[in-house]
Design a protein around this motif. Sequence first.
Motif, PDB file in Angstrom:
ATOM      1  N   THR A   2      74.681  26.715  28.669  1.00 43.98           N
ATOM      2  CA  THR A   2      75.306  26.939  27.365  1.00 43.98           C
ATOM      3  C   THR A   2      76.785  26.628  27.455  1.00 43.98           C
ATOM      4  O   THR A   2      77.478  27.096  28.347  1.00 43.98           O
ATOM      5  N   SER A   5      79.407  30.613  25.470  1.00 46.30           N
ATOM      6  CA  SER A   5      78.475  31.737  25.418  1.00 46.30           C
ATOM      7  C   SER A   5      79.222  33.019  25.093  1.00 46.30           C
ATOM      8  O   SER A   5      80.305  33.279  25.624  1.00 46.30           O
ATOM      9  N   LYS A   9      74.991  39.500  21.682  1.00 43.89           N
ATOM     10  CA  LYS A   9      74.629  38.782  20.460  1.00 43.89           C
ATOM     11  C   LYS A   9      74.627  39.745  19.259  1.00 43.89           C
ATOM     12  O   LYS A   9      74.967  39.354  18.148  1.00 43.89           O
ATOM     13  N   SER A 103      77.226  31.151  19.692  1.00 40.49           N
ATOM     14  CA  SER A 103      76.173  31.485  18.731  1.00 40.49           C
ATOM     15  C   SER A 103      76.500  32.736  17.910  1.00 40.49           C
ATOM     16  O   SER A 103      75.734  33.103  17.022  1.00 40.49           O
TER      17      SER A 103
ATOM     18  N   GLN B  38      75.810  24.376   9.844  1.00 39.88           N
ATOM     19  CA  GLN B  38      75.488  25.714  10.327  1.00 39.88           C
ATOM     20  C   GLN B  38      74.087  26.107   9.874  1.00 39.88           C
ATOM     21  O   GLN B  38      73.771  26.063   8.685  1.00 39.88           O
ATOM     22  N   ASP B  39      73.264  26.476  10.842  1.00 42.22           N
ATOM     23  CA  ASP B  39      71.926  26.993  10.561  1.00 42.22           C
ATOM     24  C   ASP B  39      71.984  28.521  10.591  1.00 42.22           C
ATOM     25  O   ASP B  39      72.843  29.099  11.270  1.00 42.22           O
ATOM     26  N   GLY B  41      71.952  32.219  11.462  1.00 40.79           N
ATOM     27  CA  GLY B  41      71.996  32.915  12.743  1.00 40.79           C
ATOM     28  C   GLY B  41      72.591  32.113  13.879  1.00 40.79           C
ATOM     29  O   GLY B  41      72.514  32.527  15.043  1.00 40.79           O
ATOM     30  N   ARG B  42      73.182  30.967  13.572  1.00 41.17           N
ATOM     31  CA  ARG B  42      73.755  30.117  14.628  1.00 41.17           C
ATOM     32  C   ARG B  42      75.229  29.835  14.329  1.00 41.17           C
ATOM     33  O   ARG B  42      75.706  30.014  13.207  1.00 41.17           O
ATOM     34  N   GLY B  43      75.920  29.354  15.345  1.00 35.84           N
ATOM     35  CA  GLY B  43      77.293  28.940  15.132  1.00 35.84           C
ATOM     36  C   GLY B  43      77.363  27.554  14.517  1.00 35.84           C
ATOM     37  O   GLY B  43      76.414  26.773  14.613  1.00 35.84           O
ATOM     38  N   VAL B  45      78.042  23.661  14.092  1.00 32.67           N
ATOM     39  CA  VAL B  45      77.958  22.545  15.032  1.00 32.67           C
ATOM     40  C   VAL B  45      78.759  21.381  14.468  1.00 32.67           C
ATOM     41  O   VAL B  45      78.549  20.970  13.316  1.00 32.67           O
TER      42      VAL B  45
END
Lengths: 110, 112
Positions: A2, A5, A9, A103, B38-39, B41-43, B45
């Motif tokens: 990753t 990271s 979460k 994320s 951005q999707d 629940g994701r960061g 891109v």
Amino acid sequence: DTAVSQTPKYLVTQMGNDKSIKCEQNLGHDTMYWYKQDSKKFLKIMFSYNNKELIINETVPNRFSPKSPDKAHLNLHINSLELGDSAVYFCASSVQGGYTFGSGTRLTVV
Amino acid sequence: SQKIEQNSEALNIQEGKTATLTCNYTNYSPAYLQWYRQDPGRGPVFLLLIRENEKEKRKERLKVTFDTTLKQSLFHITASQPADSATYLCALDISGNNRLAFGKGNQVVVIP
């Protein structure tokens, strides 16, 4: 493997507690950032570090304190958590141009 | 005041058509502009960067234009696919040292 990271979460905690979010990047980037994404999905910069030095400190309550032990790490410590701190916090890094984001850490203060 | 505006309404588009998103800004003079995906629940891109002296940039099925007179960027997805469904964010370099300010994003839904 990753690139950026973040841990944890998910973080659920009570008002008044102190918590930390950790971020690490293995891209060799010089600059790292913390962004906050609120419930309306608006991404707003909080801090930026370049080679361990703070270069951007937006109007953020001083309960938020970033720490960069080396250029691959940028941690965020939050004191005396409030309900309004609930959001998703993103760490990112860049060299020039496009950012690479982690994320995200979903912080819920109850 | 400084603003970055993207359409708050989701764009629903039939598969195979071209999706076009708009990013307007006021009271900024960015050296460049970026687009992210951005999707849930994701960061975000990173997709594309376009500089102030560039009119157009392409990457595969993506095309970005940048009009510094109109203070506007257009983002096109040609031959759209259901996998393109996401929120697309525009971001401006607002300080010359790669500090980005983001728009709120525009959701795209590609209907099979």
